[in-house]
Design an enzyme around this catalytic site. Structure first.
Site, mmCIF file in Angstrom:
data_model
loop_
_atom_site.group_PDB
_atom_site.id
_atom_site.type_symbol
_atom_site.label_atom_id
_atom_site.label_comp_id
_atom_site.label_asym_id
_atom_site.label_seq_id
_atom_site.Cartn_x
_atom_site.Cartn_y
_atom_site.Cartn_z
ATOM 1 N N GLU A 117 0.877 -1.180 0.000
ATOM 2 C CA GLU A 117 0.000 0.000 0.000
ATOM 3 C C GLU A 117 0.909 1.223 0.000
ATOM 4 O O GLU A 117 1.350 1.657 1.056
ATOM 5 C CB GLU A 117 -0.833 0.029 1.283
ATOM 6 C CG GLU A 117 -1.599 -1.240 1.573
ATOM 7 C CD GLU A 117 -2.165 -1.311 2.984
ATOM 8 O OE1 GLU A 117 -3.141 -2.024 3.194
ATOM 9 O OE2 GLU A 117 -1.625 -0.646 3.890
ATOM 10 N N GLY A 139 1.941 5.132 -0.854
ATOM 11 C CA GLY A 139 1.445 6.472 -1.125
ATOM 12 C C GLY A 139 2.568 7.426 -1.512
ATOM 13 O O GLY A 139 2.735 7.819 -2.671
ATOM 14 N N ARG A 160 2.918 19.604 6.707
ATOM 15 C CA ARG A 160 4.020 18.734 7.125
ATOM 16 C C ARG A 160 5.116 19.441 7.924
ATOM 17 O O ARG A 160 5.544 18.922 8.950
ATOM 18 C CB ARG A 160 4.635 18.002 5.919
ATOM 19 C CG ARG A 160 3.627 17.184 5.096
ATOM 20 C CD ARG A 160 4.282 16.213 4.132
ATOM 21 N NE ARG A 160 4.916 15.119 4.829
ATOM 22 C CZ ARG A 160 6.187 15.007 5.054
ATOM 23 N NH1 ARG A 160 7.019 15.889 4.550
ATOM 24 N NH2 ARG A 160 6.676 14.013 5.745
ATOM 25 N N CYS A 215 -2.269 32.458 11.730
ATOM 26 C CA CYS A 215 -2.029 32.969 13.079
ATOM 27 C C CYS A 215 -1.652 31.843 14.032
ATOM 28 O O CYS A 215 -2.414 31.485 14.933
ATOM 29 C CB CYS A 215 -3.271 33.701 13.573
ATOM 30 S SG CYS A 215 -3.698 35.026 12.451
ATOM 31 N N GLU A 216 -0.510 31.241 13.782
ATOM 32 C CA GLU A 216 0.046 30.181 14.620
ATOM 33 C C GLU A 216 1.559 30.332 14.553
ATOM 34 O O GLU A 216 2.108 30.506 13.463
ATOM 35 C CB GLU A 216 -0.295 28.784 14.053
ATOM 36 C CG GLU A 216 -1.742 28.421 14.040
ATOM 37 C CD GLU A 216 -2.226 27.741 15.320
ATOM 38 O OE1 GLU A 216 -1.396 27.341 16.159
ATOM 39 O OE2 GLU A 216 -3.452 27.631 15.464
HETATM 40 N N1 LLP Z 1 -1.101 1.758 4.599
HETATM 41 C C1 LLP Z 1 -1.593 2.235 5.753
HETATM 42 C C2 LLP Z 1 -2.415 1.374 6.586
HETATM 43 C C3 LLP Z 1 -1.278 3.553 6.141
HETATM 44 O O1 LLP Z 1 -1.759 4.004 7.297
HETATM 45 C C4 LLP Z 1 -0.465 4.359 5.318
HETATM 46 C C5 LLP Z 1 -0.126 5.725 5.713
HETATM 47 C C6 LLP Z 1 -0.011 3.827 4.104
HETATM 48 C C7 LLP Z 1 -0.346 2.513 3.780
HETATM 49 C C8 LLP Z 1 0.820 4.612 3.107
HETATM 50 O O2 LLP Z 1 2.033 5.017 3.605
HETATM 51 P P1 LLP Z 1 3.124 5.703 2.618
HETATM 52 O O3 LLP Z 1 3.508 4.694 1.577
HETATM 53 O O4 LLP Z 1 2.509 6.889 2.005
HETATM 54 O O5 LLP Z 1 4.223 6.060 3.541
HETATM 55 N N2 LLP Z 1 0.913 12.519 6.854
HETATM 56 C C9 LLP Z 1 2.169 11.823 7.041
HETATM 57 C C10 LLP Z 1 2.126 10.399 6.572
HETATM 58 C C11 LLP Z 1 1.031 9.600 7.264
HETATM 59 C C12 LLP Z 1 0.918 8.202 6.742
HETATM 60 C C13 LLP Z 1 -0.323 7.566 7.248
HETATM 61 N N3 LLP Z 1 -0.507 6.236 6.803
HETATM 62 C C14 LLP Z 1 3.257 12.625 6.356
HETATM 63 O O6 LLP Z 1 2.978 13.673 5.781
HETATM 64 O O7 LLP Z 1 4.417 12.253 6.403
#
Ligand code: LLP
Length: 433
Positions: A286, A288, A325, A362-363
């Site tokens: 999975e 992202g 971020r 405003c933070e």
């Molecule tokens: N699978 C599950 C169950 C997840 O919770 C996540 C991400 C992914 C896959 C995908 O992860 P990736 O391949 O994108 O690392 N907002 C944070 C990242 C939070 C990720 C949450 N879960 C940031 O900006 O670094």
């Protein structure tokens, strides 16, 4: 022509310096800013797809790459990836709805998420998912309840038990998910209880075991450890009479934000695939960030250059509401004026001076950078905040009542507006007086 200082080998260059300054593929960021306004997210279609294809090459079928929708859920991004053959990883009814709306196949979609509502579970069961990842015994109880009511003749619902492997991914603590104290997945004892619950259950079958240890995991070792633990659980499930076919190793592959080396897809594959193949199991991932992250940049305009408390502060029109971020995780993103080449060898940049790049919110945590050495700019100049294709727009809000930015997808010299800029009306949509 100069390209990004940390291009990923074999990947299509997303951002390069050429005629007209920094460009997304063939289109100058300054032109995009003039045409669509700022703040603006722009994405390179070629980079998005080449990131996906590199992963698909390193993890060939029967492995399945599911794009993690939370990284960037724009319908056009989902549609491009669906057309390229990607599956999807969703964590809410809304994300599932987006995938189906974008033409993604439910049969290639996995559903994780620690707090699935009953309505989300119903939607997931109706959709005919590839796999539903179970995060707690309570959730499994609800699933059994719902799936038991599905008329016979329907295929049994494939579920994966998400376990908490208690592995340290060595990343920021806010994005660490596979350590025992994190809220995600089933502990070992609960895993056994889940097997007991699944034994003889109607309408559901155990298709796989799942773990997601964290995000921005910059080494392969935690994956090897997690897989080892997952294999022990597969063995336990097999002994208990189940025949799971899939191991879902989650996401988390790292992106190099600052030029430090991160493992290639092939390096991650070398840590994950051989033990699974040996155990006769197929892999789901999975992913992202490693697909969308470096395909995107946020273009923002400097509103004011302010000398303040012995510091130079650039106030930009984008802030933590557009890109959270840096404020939330202290994340470092490369920032550079859209009209200037990189410093190395560029004579016109005589002096880099430390500046704070601050948003309008405003933070006191609303900064994109503190004391960053940058060439001088004037009010009105545009900056590019690179590597913001993942967890940029998806975490944006209207805080301080700023309409959210527009998004464009660039394909060579063509530009498509894939989300229009929000208006003031959008700020009050749904509100009643
Ligand atoms: N699978 C599950 C169950 C997840 O919770 C996540 C991400 C992914 C896959 C995908 O992860 P990736 O391949 O994108 O690392 N907002 C944070 C990242 C939070 C990720 C949450 N879960 C940031 O900006 O670094």
């Amino acid at each position: 022509m100069r390209t990004s200082p940390h291009p990923t080998p074999e990947a299509a260059p997303a951002f390069n310096f050429g005629a007209g300054g920094w460009r997304c593929e063939e289109v100058p960021l300054a032109d995009l800013a003039a045409r669509y306004g700022t703040p603006l997210y722009c994405y390179s279609r070629a980079r998005l797809l080449s990131n996906y294809r590199r992963l698909a090459k390193a993890f060939p079928a029967p492995a399945r790459i599911c794009y993690s929708v939370k990284a960037n859920p724009n319908l056009s991004i989902l549609r491009e990836l669906a057309a390229a053959g990607a599956g999807f990883d969703v964590v809410s009814e809304g994300e599932l709805w987006r995938v189906l709306r974008a033409g993604g196949a439910a049969s290639r979609t996995v559903f994780a998420g620690v707090g699935k509502t009953r309505s989300a579970l119903e939607a997931a069961i109706d959709a005919g998912l590839f796999m539903l990842n179970v995060e707690s015994l309570g959730e499994l109880g609800q699933i059994l309840d719902l799936a038991g009511g599905v008329p016979s003749g329907h295929d049994a619902l494939p579920v994966a038990l998400r376990v908490n492997p208690d592995v340290d991914p060595g990343t920021h603590r806010y994005i660490t998910t596979g350590k025992r104290e994190n809220k995600f997945g089933l502990e070992r004892d609960s895993f056994r209880t889940a097997l007991d619950m699944l034994r003889g259950a109607r309408g559901v079958h155990l298709a796989g075991i799942h773990a997601h240890i964290g995000s921005q995991v910059g080494t392969t070792t935690p994956y090897a450890e997690a897989v080892e633990r997952l294999l022990a659980l597969v063995a336990e499930a097999r002994e208990a009479g189940f025949a799971p076919e899939w191991v879902n190793a989650g996401g988390g592959f790292a992106l190099s934000y600052d030029g430090t080396e991160v493992p290639s897809p092939a390096a991650y594959a070398a840590a994950i695939l051989p033990p699974l193949a040996e155990a006769g199991l197929k892999l789901v991932l999975e992913i992202g960030r490693a697909i969308a992250g470096d395909a995107g940049a946020l273009v923002t305009r400097v509103l004011y250059v302010k000398e303040h408390a012995d510091r130079t502060v650039w106030i930009t029109d984008a802030g933590m509401n557009d890109l959270l971020r840096p404020s939330l995780y202290g994340a470092w993103h490369r920032i550079w004026p859209a009209h200037l080449p990189e410093s190395s060898g560029a004579g016109e940049i005589s002096a880099l001076k430390p500046v704070d790049v601050a948003g309008p919110i405003c933070e006191s945590s609303d900064y994109f950078a503190l004391g960053r050495p940058l060439p001088p700019v004037h009010a009105g100049d545009c900056l590019a905040v690179f590597d913001t294709g993942a967890y940029g727009m998806s975490m944006a809000s209207q805080y301080n009542s700023h309409p959210r930015p527009a998004e464009v997808l660039v394909d060579g010299c063509e530009v498509r507006l894939i989300r229009r800029r929000e208006t003031l009306e959008d700020l009050v949509r749904g509100e009643e007086v």
